[in-house]
Write a protein that holds these residues in place. Structure first.
Motif, PDB file in Angstrom:
ATOM      1  N   GLN A 143       2.008  -2.122   9.081  1.00  0.00           N
ATOM      2  CA  GLN A 143       0.631  -2.492   9.402  1.00  0.00           C
ATOM      3  C   GLN A 143       0.478  -2.871  10.871  1.00  0.00           C
ATOM      4  OE1 GLN A 143       2.482  -3.451   6.801  1.00  0.00           O
ATOM      5  NE2 GLN A 143       1.247  -4.379   5.181  1.00  0.00           N
ATOM      6  N   SER A 144       1.489  -3.546  11.425  1.00  0.00           N
ATOM      7  CA  SER A 144       1.392  -3.940  12.832  1.00  0.00           C
ATOM      8  C   SER A 144       1.311  -2.718  13.725  1.00  0.00           C
ATOM      9  CB  SER A 144       2.595  -4.799  13.234  1.00  0.00           C
ATOM     10  OG  SER A 144       2.443  -6.111  12.764  1.00  0.00           O
ATOM     11  N   GLU A 145       1.877  -1.610  13.304  1.00  0.00           N
ATOM     12  CA  GLU A 145       1.820  -0.393  14.096  1.00  0.00           C
ATOM     13  C   GLU A 145       0.622   0.480  13.706  1.00  0.00           C
ATOM     14  OE1 GLU A 145       3.476  -0.034  16.724  1.00  0.00           O
ATOM     15  OE2 GLU A 145       5.496  -0.872  16.547  1.00  0.00           O
ATOM     16  N   GLY A 146      -0.320  -0.102  12.963  1.00  0.00           N
ATOM     17  CA  GLY A 146      -1.557   0.612  12.666  1.00  0.00           C
ATOM     18  C   GLY A 146      -1.505   1.515  11.439  1.00  0.00           C
ATOM     19  N   MET A 147      -0.541   1.276  10.563  1.00  0.00           N
ATOM     20  CA  MET A 147      -0.444   2.115   9.362  1.00  0.00           C
ATOM     21  C   MET A 147      -0.924   1.361   8.119  1.00  0.00           C
ATOM     22  SD  MET A 147       3.268   3.450  10.447  1.00  0.00           S
ATOM     23  CE  MET A 147       3.478   3.897  12.174  1.00  0.00           C
ATOM     24  N   LYS A 148      -1.148   2.139   7.062  1.00  0.00           N
ATOM     25  CA  LYS A 148      -1.630   1.522   5.823  1.00  0.00           C
ATOM     26  C   LYS A 148      -0.572   1.607   4.737  1.00  0.00           C
ATOM     27  CE  LYS A 148      -6.411   2.656   6.501  1.00  0.00           C
ATOM     28  NZ  LYS A 148      -6.842   4.032   6.655  1.00  0.00           N
ATOM     29  N   LEU A 149      -0.584   0.634   3.835  1.00  0.00           N
ATOM     30  CA  LEU A 149       0.271   0.696   2.658  1.00  0.00           C
ATOM     31  C   LEU A 149      -0.589   0.961   1.445  1.00  0.00           C
ATOM     32  CD1 LEU A 149       2.853  -2.229   2.777  1.00  0.00           C
ATOM     33  CD2 LEU A 149       3.037   0.102   3.649  1.00  0.00           C
ATOM     34  N   THR A 186      -0.410   6.760   6.101  1.00  0.00           N
ATOM     35  CA  THR A 186      -0.366   5.910   4.923  1.00  0.00           C
ATOM     36  C   THR A 186       1.032   5.992   4.335  1.00  0.00           C
ATOM     37  OG1 THR A 186      -2.693   6.287   4.464  1.00  0.00           O
ATOM     38  CG2 THR A 186      -1.340   5.499   2.640  1.00  0.00           C
ATOM     39  N   ILE A 187       1.586   4.850   3.999  1.00  0.00           N
ATOM     40  CA  ILE A 187       2.891   4.808   3.348  1.00  0.00           C
ATOM     41  C   ILE A 187       2.677   4.363   1.907  1.00  0.00           C
ATOM     42  CG2 ILE A 187       5.110   3.599   3.271  1.00  0.00           C
ATOM     43  CD1 ILE A 187       3.574   3.810   6.582  1.00  0.00           C
ATOM     44  N   ILE A 188       3.247   5.146   1.008  1.00  0.00           N
ATOM     45  CA  ILE A 188       3.110   4.824  -0.412  1.00  0.00           C
ATOM     46  C   ILE A 188       4.320   4.038  -0.862  1.00  0.00           C
ATOM     47  CG2 ILE A 188       3.123   5.864  -2.711  1.00  0.00           C
ATOM     48  CD1 ILE A 188       1.388   8.022  -1.768  1.00  0.00           C
ATOM     49  N   THR A 189       4.101   3.084  -1.745  1.00  0.00           N
ATOM     50  CA  THR A 189       5.217   2.301  -2.254  1.00  0.00           C
ATOM     51  C   THR A 189       4.891   1.752  -3.638  1.00  0.00           C
ATOM     52  OG1 THR A 189       6.752   0.517  -1.724  1.00  0.00           O
ATOM     53  CG2 THR A 189       4.437   0.120  -1.195  1.00  0.00           C
TER      54      THR A 189
END
Lengths: 484, 484
Positions: free
Chosen positions: B225-231, B209-212
């Motif tokens: 997201q394309s690499e399967g991660m979440k924001l 998960t990446i926080i922003t």
């Protein structure tokens, strides 16, 4: 790690060892060398900083006393604290864990080494697939840059598919090869490597298999594998890829044929017209799309190669990739894809997500270069130079490799695929050559099986160096053969 | 699809409809329009080719008779055969399937539209985050290009981390912002977007998960997201990201904080010194690495912003991203990452796999621009221009938006985050504006929740156009509000 050119000053009032300790301390306190970073060995420090080893030892002792570094039993010295963490109770993120878990595979270690060693002073590059800097068209490029600088009104983002001027120039240019396309079906990319990356991200499902020649340039890359795809190699003969083997390899998971029909990398093979038709017919029958990598087409030596597969493609079955990296300037980072408009649109969208387009200056310079006719003129000259280089290289091989290797005489491109008669460790050969300042491209990085090949390029090294390095290479081969 | 500028010739002996039929036939037979491609409508054809609709109808009838196209009940005309497939029993690959199954997500449709419309003649770009072409330093750039053209000895691949000259220039340049780094810990990238792409591929596991910030520029991209991660979005106040909310959001899957502390995109917020310390301390405590995107730093208007997070980073916890896309020239496609050497090495390796490095010309030009001091001088002038533009824009807002919206007065960067007082459909607003030749960036593309915001940029459009377009925008807002 120590490429900053920094050396301690002999004339300073501060002792050498203190200067060195201070230098390392700054690397640590700035976060450049994080906790866990392994330091160069004492010998390396001494060599690079041009001081006695005892000076290095004193400096390191100082830092150990401060608690910043520690000698590990396994031999290396490691950063264990930073100035900040000594003051506070701080904890650095464990970057190693991040690096290891990343999605993309690292480059093959041999390729990482090649990428690095290519910039070492004095090394002779026997495998480099680039035109020698001595053949760079300096005057023509100067003219073009002046012209571009006078006309450049701004330098904003280009259209998603690339500058319309360059796309226009490319769609004109590929007509020479029998390819009819409008600028709308052309995508400008940052070299053909990026074309492959966009394809891997944009049009293929994870479990795909990509078929390619065995050996192949593609095998030296991890682009498709990093995205969860497989590569399958199909053997070649002197006319190109083996069509029967290709037919038998196609199954449900096969999604693409990647092929270099013209002056193949690394074997130099030129596919015949007949073989091209067979490949096209088979792929049409099997509905297997083709990526045709045509990077070397312009580099024919005595006669023009057969037209590209794309020129006979009436179904939008072929995605055609071109580039100026091989014949003009790799540093320009410009290539192009020609294909069905729907595919080009999709790839353009992915490209916008990857880097918002390629450099505007590069695009402006290349449009001008092509449209002015200087590109054509330059390539003619280049061809003459390459003929000379190929001939000399073949002569050198006759002289030194007759008994120890076999090779092809390429009709274009850069490469001679040197096959050693006796099997030796190419890894060892690579290392021994490196130690003597000779950089070779081992065949193993391109192949699906172990082999005893070396990719020799006659395009890059100075002609004099070619002779001395190839001679030395033959001696090292004989030396290793005798040992085994 | 019809951007080739081709028009039938009125003076030709061949009737117009035949010329048009031939033109379409070539598109189909060259594989540019594959089987399944939907043709433009009759109206579109007529408009673009500048002929009567009846002429178009006759041309299409001809092609239908030949069996190349078919009118579908749903209204569109579709390519059903190509000249080749009529002769043979050929089958085109089903590209649509490929395109849909690719790994990377397409850009948001609004962003695709913006990317396209930006190049439409006469459109007024109210949202574009670029410096107006009228502020481009033409003379300075001309000088630099001349100098570079005189010195350029060749144009091969650069070192994996980028040209050593440019890395040297950057490590000098960032000293101004309190960042100490050697060229070894700098990676040159093709704009900061590529920095993010390399990070997504190179250092993060799939389920991260990446926080922003909420809203954030990052939300308008699909890279992670394309690499399967979440924001995950964290709210902001006028001092920057909310630290308590940030603390509560960090858990095991949280791998990174992506933040724009200085003149945030899209809100324009400038994080205070105090808030910066809080964020740094929290991330240090939680061992959460930070990506600091500092694209707008140089664009302060009245006073310099606080130093970047990176300047206080003693643990190699911050990856710092800089770029010249915002303050100099987006088309140069040059940015940089500064961070721990091990991470930079890894990212350089991924970059070598993505595009073999950024354009050498761009790198040579930028090194020269920075080292000559012309960059610094140009930016000072640019700042003065931006102050004027911001002030005028705020005046215009006061005049037309007082009763219908709220906004911030930015201290730097390009953006005003316009919040409409009444909730209306921003999609409808976007479309109605487009129809009137006004391009806006709807706030929804940056946000995690529905909102009624618009990102207004005062950097791009001509000042006169700014007034007319903002006035019209206010009228359209009022019109839509009245309807709902």
């Amino acid at each position: 790690m120590l490429n900053d050119d920094w050396k301690p000053s002999e004339t300073s009032a501060i002792p050498l060892y203190k200067q060195i300790a201070q230098f390392i301390k700054e690397k640590i306190s700035s976060g450049e060398w994080t906790i866990g970073t392994k330091l160069p060995t004492q010998r390396e420090f001494a060599e690079i900083l041009e001081v006695n080893r005892s000076t290095v030892i004193t400096a390191l002792e100082d830092l150990k006393a401060e608690g910043l570094i520690e000698g590990k039993n396994s031999g290396g010295t490691v950063v264990v604290n930073n100035t900040w963490s000594l003051l506070n109770n701080s904890r650095t993120p464990k970057w190693e864990g991040y690096i290891e878990r990343g999605i993309y595979k690292p480059n093959l270690s041999t390729i990482q080494m090649i990428n690095k060693l290519e910039f070492k002073n004095g090394i002779i590059r026997l495998g480099t697939g680039e035109v020698s800097p001595s053949l760079y068209p300096k005057q023509a490029m100067k003219k073009i840059l002046h012209k571009v600088s006078n006309n450049l009104e701004s330098m904003g983002y280009e259209q998603p598919k690339g500058s319309i001027k360059l796309r226009g120039a490319i769609s004109e240019y590929v007509k020479k090869f029998g390819i009819k396309t409008s600028p709308e079906a052309v995508l400008i990319v940052s070299g053909s490597l990026q074309a492959l990356q966009l394809l891997s991200m944009g049009i293929l499902p994870k479990a795909s298999t990509i078929i390619t020649e065995k050996p192949s340039y593609l095998k030296s890359l991890h682009i498709f594998q990093s995205e969860g795809m497989k590569l399958k190699g199909i053997g070649m003969d002197e006319h190109g890829i083996n069509v029967n083997e290709l037919r038998n390899s196609i199954n449900k998971s096969t999604k693409l044929l990647y092929t270099i029909p013209t002056f193949h990398n690394p074997t130099g093979i030129l596919q015949t017209e007949e073989r091209r038709d067979e490949v096209l017919n088979l792929c049409r029958e099997k509905r297997l799309p083709i990526i045709e990598d045509d990077a070397y087409r312009e580099l024919w030596l005595e006669e023009k190669p057969p037209m590209p597969l794309k020129s006979k493609d009436k179904d939008g079955m072929v995605l055609y990739i071109g580039t100026v990296s091989k014949c003009l300037a790799a540093g320009m980072r410009i290539g192009w894809i020609v294909g069905p408009e729907a595919v080009i649109d999709r790839l353009a969208d992915i490209k916008m997500q990857a880097d918002y387009g390629s450099s505007s200056i590069s695009q402006a310079v290349l449009s001008e270069f092509i449209e002015s006719g200087l590109y054509e003129k330059y390539i003619e000259k280049l061809r003459n130079n390459l003929v000379v280089r190929r001939n000399i290289t073949i002569e050198i091989l006759e002289k030194y490799f007759k008994h120890i290797a076999q090779w092809n005489v390429p009709k274009g491109g850069f490469y001679i695929w040197l096959k050693l008669k006796k099997h030796i460790s190419i890894d060892l050969l690579f290392k021994m050559c490196c130690e003597e300042g000779i950089l070779i491209n081992p065949g193993s990085i391109y192949d699906f099986v172990k082999n005893s090949n070396i990719r020799i390029s006659y395009s890059y090294a100075d002609i004099k160096e070619l002779e001395s390095a190839l001679k030395r290479l033959s001696e090292i081969v004989i030396e290793i053969t005798a040992r085994t």
